[in-house]
Write a protein that holds these residues in place. Structure first.
Motif, PDB file in Angstrom:
ATOM      1  N   LEU A 167       0.721  -1.276  -0.070  1.00 43.01           N
ATOM      2  CA  LEU A 167      -0.002  -0.036   0.018  1.00 43.01           C
ATOM      3  C   LEU A 167       1.018   1.312   0.131  1.00 43.01           C
ATOM      4  O   LEU A 167       1.897   1.569   0.881  1.00 43.01           O
ATOM      5  CB  LEU A 167      -0.710  -0.169   1.061  1.00 43.01           C
ATOM      6  N   ASN A 168       0.601   2.031  -0.844  1.00 43.21           N
ATOM      7  CA  ASN A 168       1.310   3.350  -1.010  1.00 43.21           C
ATOM      8  C   ASN A 168       0.850   4.621  -0.205  1.00 43.21           C
ATOM      9  O   ASN A 168      -0.632   4.561   0.173  1.00 43.21           O
ATOM     10  CB  ASN A 168       1.396   3.824  -2.471  1.00 43.21           C
ATOM     11  N   ASP A 169       1.401   5.714  -0.174  1.00 37.71           N
ATOM     12  CA  ASP A 169       0.875   6.803   0.767  1.00 37.71           C
ATOM     13  C   ASP A 169      -0.332   7.410   0.051  1.00 37.71           C
ATOM     14  O   ASP A 169      -1.240   7.917   0.915  1.00 37.71           O
ATOM     15  CB  ASP A 169       2.021   7.724   0.951  1.00 37.71           C
ATOM     16  N   ASP A 170      -0.256   7.419  -1.187  1.00 38.20           N
ATOM     17  CA  ASP A 170      -1.395   8.053  -2.029  1.00 38.20           C
ATOM     18  C   ASP A 170      -2.797   7.340  -2.095  1.00 38.20           C
ATOM     19  O   ASP A 170      -3.576   7.660  -2.625  1.00 38.20           O
ATOM     20  CB  ASP A 170      -1.060   8.487  -3.195  1.00 38.20           C
ATOM     21  N   GLY A 171      -2.584   6.108  -1.368  1.00 39.48           N
ATOM     22  CA  GLY A 171      -3.924   5.291  -1.295  1.00 39.48           C
ATOM     23  C   GLY A 171      -3.851   4.219  -2.425  1.00 39.48           C
ATOM     24  O   GLY A 171      -4.692   3.164  -2.454  1.00 39.48           O
ATOM     25  N   THR A 172      -2.926   4.356  -3.512  1.00 41.77           N
ATOM     26  CA  THR A 172      -2.856   3.271  -4.449  1.00 41.77           C
ATOM     27  C   THR A 172      -1.874   2.017  -3.811  1.00 41.77           C
ATOM     28  O   THR A 172      -1.271   2.217  -2.942  1.00 41.77           O
ATOM     29  CB  THR A 172      -2.033   3.702  -5.843  1.00 41.77           C
ATOM     30  N   TYR A 173      -2.051   1.016  -4.711  1.00 48.07           N
ATOM     31  CA  TYR A 173      -1.139  -0.090  -4.133  1.00 48.07           C
ATOM     32  C   TYR A 173      -0.578  -0.994  -5.280  1.00 48.07           C
ATOM     33  O   TYR A 173      -1.226  -0.716  -6.515  1.00 48.07           O
ATOM     34  CB  TYR A 173      -1.951  -1.056  -3.197  1.00 48.07           C
ATOM     35  N   THR A 174       0.290  -1.752  -4.977  1.00 55.22           N
ATOM     36  CA  THR A 174       0.860  -2.505  -6.169  1.00 55.22           C
ATOM     37  C   THR A 174       1.014  -3.913  -5.703  1.00 55.22           C
ATOM     38  O   THR A 174       0.902  -4.387  -4.633  1.00 55.22           O
ATOM     39  CB  THR A 174       2.565  -1.885  -6.347  1.00 55.22           C
ATOM     40  N   GLY A 175       1.174  -4.725  -6.741  1.00 53.46           N
ATOM     41  CA  GLY A 175       1.304  -6.286  -6.474  1.00 53.46           C
ATOM     42  C   GLY A 175       1.544  -6.976  -7.750  1.00 53.46           C
ATOM     43  O   GLY A 175       1.794  -6.450  -8.857  1.00 53.46           O
ATOM     44  N   PHE A 176       1.325  -8.426  -7.939  1.00 52.41           N
ATOM     45  CA  PHE A 176       1.586  -9.119  -8.971  1.00 52.41           C
ATOM     46  C   PHE A 176       0.413  -9.750  -9.480  1.00 52.41           C
ATOM     47  O   PHE A 176      -0.400 -10.301  -8.483  1.00 52.41           O
ATOM     48  CB  PHE A 176       2.750 -10.178  -8.634  1.00 52.41           C
TER      49      PHE A 176
ATOM     50  N   SER B 242      -2.714  -0.505  -8.824  1.00 49.72           N
ATOM     51  CA  SER B 242      -4.063  -0.747  -8.515  1.00 49.72           C
ATOM     52  C   SER B 242      -4.831   0.284  -9.575  1.00 49.72           C
ATOM     53  O   SER B 242      -5.948   0.038  -9.817  1.00 49.72           O
ATOM     54  CB  SER B 242      -4.444  -0.349  -7.167  1.00 49.72           C
ATOM     55  N   THR B 243      -4.236   1.098 -10.136  1.00 46.88           N
ATOM     56  CA  THR B 243      -4.573   1.907 -11.437  1.00 46.88           C
ATOM     57  C   THR B 243      -4.330   1.403 -12.785  1.00 46.88           C
ATOM     58  O   THR B 243      -4.761   2.003 -13.641  1.00 46.88           O
ATOM     59  CB  THR B 243      -4.101   3.244 -11.220  1.00 46.88           C
ATOM     60  N   THR B 244      -3.739   0.295 -12.968  1.00 48.01           N
ATOM     61  CA  THR B 244      -3.497  -0.435 -14.014  1.00 48.01           C
ATOM     62  C   THR B 244      -4.727  -0.970 -14.691  1.00 48.01           C
ATOM     63  O   THR B 244      -5.456  -1.692 -13.966  1.00 48.01           O
ATOM     64  CB  THR B 244      -2.333  -1.278 -14.048  1.00 48.01           C
TER      65      THR B 244
ATOM     66  N   TYR C 143      -9.826  -2.961 -13.386  1.00 52.28           N
ATOM     67  CA  TYR C 143      -8.340  -3.064 -12.577  1.00 52.28           C
ATOM     68  C   TYR C 143      -8.355  -4.580 -12.366  1.00 52.28           C
ATOM     69  O   TYR C 143      -8.692  -4.943 -11.275  1.00 52.28           O
ATOM     70  CB  TYR C 143      -8.383  -1.936 -11.630  1.00 52.28           C
ATOM     71  N   PRO C 144      -7.459  -5.055 -12.976  1.00 48.79           N
ATOM     72  CA  PRO C 144      -6.960  -6.524 -12.454  1.00 48.79           C
ATOM     73  C   PRO C 144      -6.203  -6.733 -11.335  1.00 48.79           C
ATOM     74  O   PRO C 144      -6.835  -7.808 -10.380  1.00 48.79           O
ATOM     75  CB  PRO C 144      -5.977  -7.071 -13.525  1.00 48.79           C
ATOM     76  N   LEU C 145      -5.673  -5.787 -10.692  1.00 54.09           N
ATOM     77  CA  LEU C 145      -5.027  -6.112  -9.266  1.00 54.09           C
ATOM     78  C   LEU C 145      -6.043  -6.058  -8.297  1.00 54.09           C
ATOM     79  O   LEU C 145      -6.149  -6.797  -7.296  1.00 54.09           O
ATOM     80  CB  LEU C 145      -4.083  -4.894  -9.020  1.00 54.09           C
ATOM     81  N   TYR C 146      -7.249  -5.282  -8.388  1.00 50.75           N
ATOM     82  CA  TYR C 146      -8.163  -5.141  -7.425  1.00 50.75           C
ATOM     83  C   TYR C 146      -8.930  -6.372  -7.523  1.00 50.75           C
ATOM     84  O   TYR C 146      -9.449  -6.833  -6.398  1.00 50.75           O
ATOM     85  CB  TYR C 146      -9.260  -3.882  -7.769  1.00 50.75           C
ATOM     86  N   LEU C 147      -9.243  -7.117  -8.700  1.00 49.94           N
ATOM     87  CA  LEU C 147      -9.917  -8.603  -8.657  1.00 49.94           C
ATOM     88  C   LEU C 147      -9.078  -9.378  -7.793  1.00 49.94           C
ATOM     89  O   LEU C 147      -9.701 -10.311  -7.314  1.00 49.94           O
ATOM     90  CB  LEU C 147     -10.250  -8.552 -10.126  1.00 49.94           C
ATOM     91  N   ARG C 148      -7.574  -9.350  -8.062  1.00 53.69           N
ATOM     92  CA  ARG C 148      -6.773 -10.247  -7.298  1.00 53.69           C
ATOM     93  C   ARG C 148      -7.040 -10.042  -5.775  1.00 53.69           C
ATOM     94  O   ARG C 148      -6.774 -11.123  -5.128  1.00 53.69           O
ATOM     95  CB  ARG C 148      -5.222  -9.958  -7.914  1.00 53.69           C
ATOM     96  N   LEU C 149      -7.038  -8.692  -5.532  1.00 59.25           N
ATOM     97  CA  LEU C 149      -7.147  -8.493  -4.008  1.00 59.25           C
ATOM     98  C   LEU C 149      -8.350  -9.002  -3.529  1.00 59.25           C
ATOM     99  O   LEU C 149      -8.473  -9.572  -2.297  1.00 59.25           O
ATOM    100  CB  LEU C 149      -7.127  -7.232  -3.758  1.00 59.25           C
ATOM    101  N   LEU C 150      -9.493  -8.900  -4.152  1.00 62.67           N
ATOM    102  CA  LEU C 150     -10.602  -9.482  -3.636  1.00 62.67           C
ATOM    103  C   LEU C 150     -10.749 -10.986  -3.528  1.00 62.67           C
ATOM    104  O   LEU C 150     -11.317 -11.522  -2.650  1.00 62.67           O
ATOM    105  CB  LEU C 150     -11.823  -9.012  -4.644  1.00 62.67           C
ATOM    106  N   ALA C 151     -10.107 -11.839  -4.389  1.00 66.50           N
ATOM    107  CA  ALA C 151     -10.122 -13.238  -4.745  1.00 66.50           C
ATOM    108  C   ALA C 151      -9.055 -13.784  -3.874  1.00 66.50           C
ATOM    109  O   ALA C 151      -9.196 -14.923  -3.439  1.00 66.50           O
ATOM    110  CB  ALA C 151      -9.986 -13.467  -6.296  1.00 66.50           C
TER     111      ALA C 151
END
Length: 280
Positions: A92-101, A156-158, A202-210
């Motif tokens: 999780l980044n300071d601006d509220g976005t997040y990164t992952g694989f 998360s914005t990709t 946003y695929p990363l958000y779907l990954r986060l939920l699943a």
């Protein structure tokens, strides 16, 4: 004998003919069981494969959930990372976005177009974002390995559109991105369910939920099978190649049908000959 008229004058002989052919496995699909007296060439619907519960693929649609709050995102990321068994954590980044694989399976049935005669991409090219495809106008086509897997580090914005473009760039594919679509694959009750993702998802958000379990959710890149073909996305040589392939498939199909019914005709004539030679 009136055999082709349907009712015929020798129903017993007709039963024997169908029975003999059925035992040999040569009765064509246009003769369903119990069609005696209904005509040999009566048109019937094509036989459909029996449905199974293990390998059913369906397309499903789901409503998009409401955007979560920052606190909810933080909790979901903590819960996600607690389940990760490797080092592929979300951050999780300071601006509220997040990164992952995310991992994307490439299930492409058709060849892709790539630049011809260029060297593989180096680390320097990747860091400097050098587009090797622009270094030559020569093109060639080849099949990507079936079910190849590519791992991407995204934000998360990709969007889905950016994921598709990124995958094509990594494999140096110069085909129009409109030819491809990203699907999410889910497994439930022994069934495999596919959903085509919109380009703005946003695929990363779907990954986060699943969660990190790829059996619950995985991503698949496939050809964009839509009702309307984007013909403008294909080059003239590609369209000409399609015509050649369709022409060959048509000829092969006609030849298969001819062989099938020629075989049936020979069996039928042989059975008739044997039936006529029997006393009574």
């Amino acid at each position: 004998m009136g055999l082709w008229a349907g009712t015929g004058s020798c129903p017993e002989l007709w039963d024997r003919l169908l029975g003999a052919l059925a035992l040999q496995g040569d009765v064509p699909c246009c003769i369903p069981p119990g069609c005696l007296g209904q005509g040999l060439w009566r048109e019937t619907p094509a036989e459909a494969p029996a449905p199974t519960l293990q390998n059913v693929t369906q397309t499903v649609e789901e409503e998009k959930p409401e955007p979560p709050t920052l606190q909810e995102i933080k909790q979901k990321i903590e819960k996600y990372n607690a389940k990760v068994t490797n080092c592929l954590l979300m951050k999780l980044n300071d601006d509220g976005t997040y990164t992952g694989f995310i991992k994307v399976h490439l299930k492409l049935r058709r060849p892709v177009t790539v630049p011809a005669g260029i060297r593989p991409q180096s680390i320097y090219d990747a860091l400097k974002e050098v587009n090797l495809a622009e270094m030559t106008d020569k093109r060639t086509s080849f099949y990507l390995p079936l079910d190849a897997v590519k791992q991407l580090h995204i934000s998360s914005t990709t969007t889905v559109s950016e994921v598709i473009q990124g995958l094509l760039k990594k494999f140096m594919v110069v085909d129009n991105p409109q030819k491809f679509a990203l699907f999410k694959e889910m497994r439930k009750d022994g069934q495999v369910l596919f959903q085509k993702l919109p380009l703005t998802e946003y695929p990363l958000y779907l990954r986060l939920l699943a969660g990190p379990d790829t059996n619950a959710l995985s991503f698949v890149l496939k050809e964009n099978e839509t009702g309307e073909v984007e013909w403008d996305a294909f080059s003239i040589p590609e369209l000409q190649n399609f015509l050649m392939i369709l022409d060959k498939e048509e000829k092969d199909k006609i030849q298969q049908v001819h062989k099938k019914y020629e075989r049936f005709k020979q069996r039928l004539q042989q059975t008739l000959k044997e039936a006529r030679g029997k006393p009574g």
